[in-house]
Design a protein around this motif. Structure first.
Motif, PDB file in Angstrom:
ATOM      1  N   ILE A 137      19.182   8.373  56.607  1.00  0.00           N
ATOM      2  CA  ILE A 137      18.248   6.916  57.172  1.00  0.00           C
ATOM      3  C   ILE A 137      16.630   7.131  56.208  1.00  0.00           C
ATOM      4  O   ILE A 137      16.174   5.896  55.947  1.00  0.00           O
ATOM      5  N   GLU A 138      16.287   8.134  56.105  1.00  0.00           N
ATOM      6  CA  GLU A 138      14.980   8.413  55.442  1.00  0.00           C
ATOM      7  C   GLU A 138      15.215   7.781  53.707  1.00  0.00           C
ATOM      8  O   GLU A 138      14.114   7.122  53.387  1.00  0.00           O
ATOM      9  N   LYS A 139      16.253   8.200  53.178  1.00  0.00           N
ATOM     10  CA  LYS A 139      16.434   7.736  51.906  1.00  0.00           C
ATOM     11  C   LYS A 139      16.564   6.135  51.790  1.00  0.00           C
ATOM     12  O   LYS A 139      15.982   5.528  50.658  1.00  0.00           O
ATOM     13  N   TRP A 140      17.404   5.446  52.750  1.00  0.00           N
ATOM     14  CA  TRP A 140      17.519   4.172  53.138  1.00  0.00           C
ATOM     15  C   TRP A 140      16.227   3.643  53.210  1.00  0.00           C
ATOM     16  O   TRP A 140      15.913   2.564  52.557  1.00  0.00           O
ATOM     17  N   GLU A 141      15.291   4.031  53.919  1.00  0.00           N
ATOM     18  CA  GLU A 141      13.943   3.427  54.317  1.00  0.00           C
ATOM     19  C   GLU A 141      13.105   3.413  52.880  1.00  0.00           C
ATOM     20  O   GLU A 141      12.385   2.360  52.603  1.00  0.00           O
ATOM     21  N   MET A 142      13.237   4.579  52.256  1.00  0.00           N
ATOM     22  CA  MET A 142      12.295   4.656  51.057  1.00  0.00           C
ATOM     23  C   MET A 142      12.750   3.766  49.834  1.00  0.00           C
ATOM     24  O   MET A 142      11.931   2.933  49.407  1.00  0.00           O
ATOM     25  N   GLN A 143      14.116   3.373  49.798  1.00  0.00           N
ATOM     26  CA  GLN A 143      14.629   2.359  49.019  1.00  0.00           C
ATOM     27  C   GLN A 143      14.326   0.726  49.430  1.00  0.00           C
ATOM     28  O   GLN A 143      13.779   0.131  48.887  1.00  0.00           O
ATOM     29  N   LYS A 144      14.245   0.639  50.579  1.00  0.00           N
ATOM     30  CA  LYS A 144      13.751  -0.683  51.098  1.00  0.00           C
ATOM     31  C   LYS A 144      12.201  -0.674  50.970  1.00  0.00           C
ATOM     32  O   LYS A 144      11.741  -1.732  50.491  1.00  0.00           O
ATOM     33  N   ASN A 145      11.537   0.486  50.927  1.00  0.00           N
ATOM     34  CA  ASN A 145      10.078   0.112  50.838  1.00  0.00           C
ATOM     35  C   ASN A 145       9.981  -0.055  49.527  1.00  0.00           C
ATOM     36  O   ASN A 145       9.001  -0.808  48.896  1.00  0.00           O
ATOM     37  N   GLU A 146      10.628   0.734  48.627  1.00  0.00           N
ATOM     38  CA  GLU A 146      10.404   0.478  47.029  1.00  0.00           C
ATOM     39  C   GLU A 146      10.810  -0.777  46.616  1.00  0.00           C
ATOM     40  O   GLU A 146       9.920  -1.450  45.810  1.00  0.00           O
ATOM     41  N   SER A 147      11.847  -1.385  47.319  1.00  0.00           N
ATOM     42  CA  SER A 147      12.336  -2.828  46.751  1.00  0.00           C
ATOM     43  C   SER A 147      11.248  -3.847  47.211  1.00  0.00           C
ATOM     44  O   SER A 147      11.269  -5.107  46.622  1.00  0.00           O
ATOM     45  N   LYS A 148      10.387  -3.555  48.315  1.00  0.00           N
ATOM     46  CA  LYS A 148       9.385  -4.750  48.819  1.00  0.00           C
ATOM     47  C   LYS A 148       8.308  -4.574  47.976  1.00  0.00           C
ATOM     48  O   LYS A 148       7.504  -5.486  47.695  1.00  0.00           O
ATOM     49  N   GLY A 149       8.130  -3.401  47.165  1.00  0.00           N
ATOM     50  CA  GLY A 149       7.182  -3.387  45.937  1.00  0.00           C
ATOM     51  C   GLY A 149       5.719  -3.067  46.322  1.00  0.00           C
ATOM     52  O   GLY A 149       4.853  -3.289  45.997  1.00  0.00           O
TER      53      GLY A 149
END
Length: 122
Positions: free
Chosen positions: A110-122
């Motif tokens: 879940i943490e990795k998924w959230e980090m990936q989501k935050n990175e894609s938001k820029g």
């Protein structure tokens, strides 16, 4: 695409859940499935890939403000493709007003998924 579990999918779900280390024997797998069917705020979903094959399973618990991802399992061929992130995106789409959280076993994912989501938001 997430498909809610029904008895027609029992063997498929059992096979996918058997990839979870704690669920290696049939008795434990059946107990896990029964837990998702018998407890009102728990649901089991199967993941159908773009080819129309069931390649994953996710078990969730809706506690009102949060959805706890209790289990997630993928067939070996799907593990390298970040399919787990697609499954979590689909869970979020099912529960858009909830925070997605994990158990001891699923929190790192879940943490990795959230980090990936935050990175894609820029």
């Amino acid at each position: 695409m997430l498909i809610k579990y029904k008895n027609d999918y029992e063997k498929i779900a059992m096979g996918l859940l058997s990839f979870i280390p704690d669920l290696k024997d049939v008795t434990r797998i059946n107990s896990a499935i029964k837990g998702y069917l018998d407890i009102d705020n728990r649901d089991l979903y199967l993941w159908k890939n773009e080819d129309g094959d069931f390649t994953g399973v996710v078990g969730v618990e809706d506690d009102g403000n949060i959805v706890v991802v209790r289990a997630i399992s993928l067939s070996p061929d799907e593990r390298h493709k970040k399919v787990s992130f697609l499954i979590l995106d689909a869970v979020l789409a099912l529960y858009p007003d909830r925070k997605i959280m994990g158990t001891i076993d699923t929190t790192k994912l879940i943490e990795k998924w959230e980090m990936q989501k935050n990175e894609s938001k820029g």
